[in-house]
Design a protein around this motif. Structure first.
Motif, PDB file in Angstrom:
ATOM      1  N   GLY A 150      -3.103  -1.459  -3.833  1.00  0.00           N
ATOM      2  CA  GLY A 150      -4.256  -0.812  -2.742  1.00  0.00           C
ATOM      3  C   GLY A 150      -4.599  -1.127  -1.339  1.00  0.00           C
ATOM      4  N   GLY A 151      -3.742  -1.495  -0.512  1.00  0.00           N
ATOM      5  CA  GLY A 151      -3.555  -2.018   1.119  1.00  0.00           C
ATOM      6  C   GLY A 151      -3.819  -3.015   1.033  1.00  0.00           C
ATOM      7  N   ASP A 152      -4.263  -3.901   0.841  1.00  0.00           N
ATOM      8  CA  ASP A 152      -3.605  -5.253   1.318  1.00  0.00           C
ATOM      9  C   ASP A 152      -3.068  -6.547   0.087  1.00  0.00           C
ATOM     10  N   SER A 198      -7.314   7.240   4.447  1.00  0.00           N
ATOM     11  CA  SER A 198      -8.652   7.084   4.428  1.00  0.00           C
ATOM     12  C   SER A 198      -9.021   6.896   7.161  1.00  0.00           C
ATOM     13  N   GLY A 207       1.098  -1.310  -0.019  1.00  0.00           N
ATOM     14  CA  GLY A 207      -0.430  -0.087   0.086  1.00  0.00           C
ATOM     15  C   GLY A 207       0.824   1.454   0.032  1.00  0.00           C
ATOM     16  N   ALA A 229     -12.623   4.138   4.961  1.00  0.00           N
ATOM     17  CA  ALA A 229     -13.081   3.376   3.492  1.00  0.00           C
ATOM     18  C   ALA A 229     -12.072   2.341   2.735  1.00  0.00           C
ATOM     19  N   THR A 230     -10.835   2.574   2.580  1.00  0.00           N
ATOM     20  CA  THR A 230      -9.803   2.100   2.043  1.00  0.00           C
ATOM     21  C   THR A 230      -8.919   1.347   3.314  1.00  0.00           C
ATOM     22  N   THR A 231      -7.960   0.651   2.672  1.00  0.00           N
ATOM     23  CA  THR A 231      -6.952   0.417   3.693  1.00  0.00           C
ATOM     24  C   THR A 231      -5.542   1.091   3.652  1.00  0.00           C
ATOM     25  N   THR A 232      -6.046   2.209   3.994  1.00  0.00           N
ATOM     26  CA  THR A 232      -4.602   3.005   3.678  1.00  0.00           C
ATOM     27  C   THR A 232      -4.588   4.483   4.794  1.00  0.00           C
ATOM     28  N   SER A 241      -9.735  -1.567   8.620  1.00  0.00           N
ATOM     29  CA  SER A 241     -10.418  -2.820   7.804  1.00  0.00           C
ATOM     30  C   SER A 241     -11.189  -3.566   8.523  1.00  0.00           C
ATOM     31  N   GLU A 242     -12.739  -3.587   7.851  1.00  0.00           N
ATOM     32  CA  GLU A 242     -13.721  -4.465   8.601  1.00  0.00           C
ATOM     33  C   GLU A 242     -13.090  -5.852   9.197  1.00  0.00           C
ATOM     34  N   SER A 285      -4.765  -7.161  -3.356  1.00  0.00           N
ATOM     35  CA  SER A 285      -4.523  -6.157  -4.117  1.00  0.00           C
ATOM     36  C   SER A 285      -2.865  -6.391  -4.973  1.00  0.00           C
TER      37      SER A 285
END
Length: 239
Positions: free
Chosen positions: A103-105, A233, A84, A227-230, A208-209, A108
């Motif tokens: 994208g952070g995970d 966010s 990420g 909203a995103t793993t950054t 993250s969730e 991705s």
């Protein structure tokens, strides 16, 4: 708002400064103590894997720091794939010249690698990792036909208990919110609060969730998920 940061020590200063600039009160309690493997403890087999690497894979800034400590930045022209933005920034700061950012995970990261011509390049993809890994990056890549391996260059040890000042702040309710960037950190935070008899009454800000699920199961009522793993966010949740 008084926010508690739980990230490893080296990840805290930059984040803390950003939050202070936004007017927050910030305390820090790293849940994990990062210990990089001494250079002299790397065996010949591990050295051979590192030397044969066609590209390095990083899923945290801790891996980048370990790579720098072990002199891997001497091969700065070797391409690297970062999970990420924050890890990619660490790679660039360390001197790596060709950095691809996912994208952070892990999902991705795998998809990004699949989208390149990496399988057609001779040599292995080497994940610079910690002793306790999350996800199955190397397994997924091997299943997809890649020559991939993991090399452990550091370990992340959990702290045995909250420092007295942090425990006092949590018990008194002085801390309004806690930021969680990983499932392992969230699990250990819950374990330490249980051990100390501390009520989980703060707001949890989660990357993250998957992280949020742990805190939700522990009884935390107020949870916010990025909203995103950054990190961007995560900070947006506080705006």
């Amino acid at each position: 708002m008084h926010i508690l940061l739980t990230r490893p020590k080296d990840d805290i200063p930059a984040l803390k400064n950003k939050l202070i600039e936004q007017g927050f009160t910030v305390s820090a309690c790293p849940m994990l103590d990062i210990n990089i493997l001494p250079v002299e403890e790397v065996d010949s087999q591990t050295s051979q894997i590192l030397d044969a690497a066609q590209a390095y894979l990083f899923t945290s800034a801790n891996g980048v720091r370990a790579a720098s400590h072990h002199g891997l930045t001497q091969n700065s022209e070797r391409p690297v794939f970062a999970v990420g933005p924050a890890t990619a920034d660490a790679c660039k700061a360390a001197g790596f010249q060709t950095v691809s950012e996912a994208g952070g995970d892990v999902r991705s990261l795998v998809e990004m690698i699949k989208g390149t011509n990496t399988p057609h390049i001779s040599g292995a993809l080497v994940h610079i990792s910690g002793r306790d890994q999350t996800g199955n990056l190397v397994e997924q890549l091997c299943d997809a036909g890649y020559d991939a391996a993991s090399v452990v260059l550091y370990r992340a040890d959990t702290i045995p208990a909250f420092p007295d000042n942090i425990a006092t702040q949590l018990i008194s309710g002085e801390i309004d919110a806690v930021m969680f960037y990983s499932s392992r950190t969230a699990k250990h935070f819950v374990a330490l609060t249980t051990l100390a008899g501390i009520k989980l009454s703060m707001t949890a800000y989660c990357l993250s969730e998957a992280v949020a699920k742990i805190l939700r199961q522990a009884g935390v009522a107020n949870i916010k998920v990025a909203a995103t793993t950054t990190e961007e966010s995560m900070l947006a949740l506080l705006a």
